[in-house]
Design a protein around this motif. Structure first.
Motif, PDB file in Angstrom:
ATOM      1  N   MET A  51     101.923  24.468  20.995  1.00  0.00           N
ATOM      2  CA  MET A  51     100.306  24.902  21.158  1.00  0.00           C
ATOM      3  C   MET A  51      99.637  23.719  21.849  1.00  0.00           C
ATOM      4  N   ALA A  52     100.113  22.362  21.473  1.00  0.00           N
ATOM      5  CA  ALA A  52      99.342  21.371  21.703  1.00  0.00           C
ATOM      6  C   ALA A  52      99.600  20.926  23.223  1.00  0.00           C
ATOM      7  N   GLN A  53     101.022  21.255  23.607  1.00  0.00           N
ATOM      8  CA  GLN A  53     101.258  20.683  24.985  1.00  0.00           C
ATOM      9  C   GLN A  53     101.686  21.932  26.043  1.00  0.00           C
ATOM     10  N   GLY A  54     101.589  23.150  25.475  1.00  0.00           N
ATOM     11  CA  GLY A  54     102.086  24.470  26.215  1.00  0.00           C
ATOM     12  C   GLY A  54     100.894  25.156  26.830  1.00  0.00           C
ATOM     13  N   ILE A  55      99.679  24.795  26.253  1.00  0.00           N
ATOM     14  CA  ILE A  55      98.700  25.793  26.829  1.00  0.00           C
ATOM     15  C   ILE A  55      97.448  24.632  27.094  1.00  0.00           C
ATOM     16  N   SER A  56      96.933  25.078  28.306  1.00  0.00           N
ATOM     17  CA  SER A  56      95.898  24.291  28.983  1.00  0.00           C
ATOM     18  C   SER A  56      94.382  24.495  28.638  1.00  0.00           C
ATOM     19  N   HIS A  57      93.487  23.837  29.130  1.00  0.00           N
ATOM     20  CA  HIS A  57      92.050  24.042  28.853  1.00  0.00           C
ATOM     21  C   HIS A  57      91.795  23.623  27.361  1.00  0.00           C
ATOM     22  N   GLY A  58      92.452  23.290  26.552  1.00  0.00           N
ATOM     23  CA  GLY A  58      92.256  23.049  25.181  1.00  0.00           C
ATOM     24  C   GLY A  58      92.444  24.424  24.440  1.00  0.00           C
ATOM     25  N   TRP A  59      92.837  25.478  24.905  1.00  0.00           N
ATOM     26  CA  TRP A  59      92.799  26.639  24.323  1.00  0.00           C
ATOM     27  C   TRP A  59      94.311  26.640  23.410  1.00  0.00           C
ATOM     28  N   GLY A  60      94.857  25.548  23.377  1.00  0.00           N
ATOM     29  CA  GLY A  60      96.165  25.501  22.268  1.00  0.00           C
ATOM     30  C   GLY A  60      95.598  25.660  20.803  1.00  0.00           C
ATOM     31  N   ALA A  61      94.285  25.267  20.673  1.00  0.00           N
ATOM     32  CA  ALA A  61      93.686  24.952  19.434  1.00  0.00           C
ATOM     33  C   ALA A  61      93.342  26.195  18.949  1.00  0.00           C
ATOM     34  N   SER A  62      93.005  27.349  19.708  1.00  0.00           N
ATOM     35  CA  SER A  62      92.688  28.632  19.246  1.00  0.00           C
ATOM     36  C   SER A  62      93.621  29.149  18.255  1.00  0.00           C
ATOM     37  N   ALA A  63      93.045  29.477  17.025  1.00  0.00           N
ATOM     38  CA  ALA A  63      93.850  30.411  16.052  1.00  0.00           C
ATOM     39  C   ALA A  63      94.472  31.599  16.442  1.00  0.00           C
ATOM     40  N   ALA A  64      93.848  32.361  17.477  1.00  0.00           N
ATOM     41  CA  ALA A  64      94.178  33.455  17.856  1.00  0.00           C
ATOM     42  C   ALA A  64      95.354  33.446  18.899  1.00  0.00           C
ATOM     43  N   ASN A  65      95.216  32.200  19.729  1.00  0.00           N
ATOM     44  CA  ASN A  65      96.398  32.064  20.510  1.00  0.00           C
ATOM     45  C   ASN A  65      97.572  31.263  19.759  1.00  0.00           C
ATOM     46  N   ARG A  66      97.299  30.767  18.977  1.00  0.00           N
ATOM     47  CA  ARG A  66      98.568  30.584  18.038  1.00  0.00           C
ATOM     48  C   ARG A  66      99.247  31.821  17.178  1.00  0.00           C
ATOM     49  N   ASP A  67      98.299  32.631  16.711  1.00  0.00           N
ATOM     50  CA  ASP A  67      98.853  33.870  16.161  1.00  0.00           C
ATOM     51  C   ASP A  67      99.567  34.634  17.210  1.00  0.00           C
ATOM     52  N   LEU A  68      99.375  34.671  18.606  1.00  0.00           N
ATOM     53  CA  LEU A  68      99.866  35.328  19.561  1.00  0.00           C
ATOM     54  C   LEU A  68     101.417  34.795  19.774  1.00  0.00           C
ATOM     55  N   VAL A  69     101.477  33.478  19.895  1.00  0.00           N
ATOM     56  CA  VAL A  69     102.775  32.863  20.179  1.00  0.00           C
ATOM     57  C   VAL A  69     103.646  32.829  18.916  1.00  0.00           C
ATOM     58  N   ARG A  70     102.957  32.829  17.801  1.00  0.00           N
ATOM     59  CA  ARG A  70     103.879  33.001  16.460  1.00  0.00           C
ATOM     60  C   ARG A  70     104.378  34.249  16.698  1.00  0.00           C
ATOM     61  N   TRP A  71     103.733  35.122  16.828  1.00  0.00           N
ATOM     62  CA  TRP A  71     104.057  36.786  16.614  1.00  0.00           C
ATOM     63  C   TRP A  71     105.176  37.068  17.708  1.00  0.00           C
ATOM     64  N   MET A  72     105.148  36.816  18.900  1.00  0.00           N
ATOM     65  CA  MET A  72     106.145  36.494  19.909  1.00  0.00           C
ATOM     66  C   MET A  72     107.357  36.177  19.722  1.00  0.00           C
ATOM     67  N   ARG A  73     107.315  34.769  19.165  1.00  0.00           N
ATOM     68  CA  ARG A  73     108.736  34.463  18.424  1.00  0.00           C
ATOM     69  C   ARG A  73     109.289  34.861  17.495  1.00  0.00           C
ATOM     70  N   ASP A  74     108.367  35.675  16.427  1.00  0.00           N
ATOM     71  CA  ASP A  74     108.892  36.376  15.427  1.00  0.00           C
ATOM     72  C   ASP A  74     109.407  37.546  15.831  1.00  0.00           C
ATOM     73  N   HIS A  75     109.009  38.109  16.966  1.00  0.00           N
ATOM     74  CA  HIS A  75     109.563  39.329  17.495  1.00  0.00           C
ATOM     75  C   HIS A  75     111.021  39.217  17.969  1.00  0.00           C
ATOM     76  N   ASN A  76     110.899  38.074  18.705  1.00  0.00           N
ATOM     77  CA  ASN A  76     112.285  37.767  19.408  1.00  0.00           C
ATOM     78  C   ASN A  76     113.334  37.463  18.391  1.00  0.00           C
ATOM     79  N   VAL A  77     113.082  36.760  17.263  1.00  0.00           N
ATOM     80  CA  VAL A  77     113.880  36.445  16.080  1.00  0.00           C
ATOM     81  C   VAL A  77     114.378  37.905  15.313  1.00  0.00           C
ATOM     82  N   ARG A  78     113.391  38.632  15.317  1.00  0.00           N
ATOM     83  CA  ARG A  78     114.000  40.197  14.787  1.00  0.00           C
ATOM     84  C   ARG A  78     114.697  40.775  15.704  1.00  0.00           C
TER      85      ARG A  78
END
Length: 405
Positions: free
Chosen positions: A87-114
């Protein structure tokens, strides 16, 4: 206005979005009229999750640096790195700090694990992409990373005599990275290195390496993974685009800013078309980057007009591209209060729903002549929807009030 505007309104969900379209598009784009509001991103996340689960979309792309986004894609697909790091190094414009963007990336990873636990194939895995160039408001990145990565991919796989240069040549021509990223260049073109002899030589070398990548594609695809080859193409597109952008930064003509915004959206369009080759993708960005109509804005006291990434992609993909814009009523914490009733947002604000999906072409057909007046934003960070563009939009997601988070 005709009295059947309510007939165009549906609840906000994936099914409502798909009912607006004749078939599932290869690229389904959802725009937003302002950045940085997690309430809008939460809504995006909910709709995108439904589209993944119900419609089979497997790539999610956002308005973020395409090269940085590779770190997020690695995390989502393989678990490489940590959520905090990507989130700190992979999303530009400072938007890695967004809780919603973090939720999106976390959900995508969880989906792939399942998916992996259930024994699903790679076709069920989600992929992440940034589709913006490595560009910020104040500066553009050095082309070093993209050029050296492209050269690094080609060097061990093609005959040495076919390579147009060595790594040392690239390093010498690039020089110090801070020459490329100096924020003072945005206001002073004479400081740019984009039209130096070295920059011109780098543009030629980037073109030569891209041509070599295409010429050697049968061999490269037979000896490396499709993902590795696609990343090399991404590096090549990015290097060429950055060098073109830096060339524009050195422009002293009145067309300078128009050239810059045009190059940026061209880079976005090229990345989106590459994603479309891979399979159905969901896209999220500012409305102006995704619309089919010509985009415009005021910058530096001048009115700029250019063709957006959405307009360029729509020209290529036709009905395989769909665009749903987001419109809103208020952002009171930004000084955006109740819209005037004579505006498009004012008409929508009078509806009883807090959130809804609207058939934009049908809405356009219900409006009286003349159409609603364009809304004027009191805050620079919010761009109202232009009523003249309704016929070129497939749908509207309307949010009545955007709360502060």
């Amino acid at each position: 206005m005709a009295t059947d505007i309510k007939d165009t309104v549906q609840a906000v969900d994936a099914a409502a979005v798909m009912r607006l379209l004749p078939s599932r598009p290869r690229l389904l784009a959802l725009g937003e009229p302002t950045h940085g509001e997690d309430a809008l991103l939460d809504l995006r996340n909910a709709v995108f999750r439904q589209l993944v689960e119900q419609e089979g979309y497997r790539t999610i792309a956002i308005e973020s640096d395409c090269v940085m986004g590779l770190l997020v894609d690695d995390y989502v697909t393989t678990g490489a790195g940590t959520l905090d790091d990507v989130m700190a190094q992979g999303i530009s414009h400072g938007w890695g700090a967004s809780a919603a963007n973090r939720d999106l990336v976390r959900w995508m990873r969880d989906h792939n694990v399942r998916a992996d636990e259930d024994g699903c194939g790679a076709s069920e895995r989600l992929r992440f992409a940034g589709f913006d160039g490595p560009l910020e408001i104040t500066h553009a990145a050095s082309p070093r990373q993209a050029l050296t990565a492209l050269h690094g991919y080609l060097a061990p796989r093609v005959d040495a005599e076919l390579l147009p240069c060595t790594p040392d040549t690239l390093d010498r021509l690039l020089g110090a990275d801070d020459r490329w990223t100096d924020p003072a260049v945005m206001m002073e073109p004479a400081l740019s290195v984009g039209r130096t002899v070295e920059a011109d030589r780098l543009r030629l070398l980037a073109d030569e390496m891209l041509a070599l990548l295409d010429q050697q594609a049968p061999h490269l695809l037979a000896t490396t993974s499709p993902d590795a080859f696609e990343r090399a193409r991404l590096y090549g597109r990015t290097a060429a685009g950055l060098l073109r952008y830096h060339h524009g930064m050195a422009d002293t003509s009145p067309a300078r800013l128009t050239r810059l915004v045009s190059v940026r959206d061209q880079m976005m369009a090229q990345n989106l078309l590459a994603l479309a080759e891979r399979g159905p993708a969901l896209v999220h960005a500012q409305n102006a980057h995704l619309q089919r109509a010509k985009s415009s804005m005021r910058m530096g006291g001048a009115r700029l007009e250019w063709w957006s990434a959405g307009a360029l992609v729509s020209t290529r993909l036709g009905a395989e591209y769909a665009f749903v814009a987001t419109a809103l009523g208020t952002i009171r914490h930004r000084g955006v209060d109740t819209p005037p009733p004579t505006t498009l947002e004012g008409l929508l604000y009078a509806l009883p729903q807090d959130r809804c999906v609207i058939d934009a072409p049908r809405l356009a057909a219900t409006l009286d002549t003349p159409p609603p007046a364009p809304r004027v934003s009191p805050w620079y960070g919010y761009a109202p929807l232009d009523p003249a563009h309704l016929a070129d939009i497939d749908g509207i997601v309307f949010v009545r009030d955007v709360p502060q988070r």
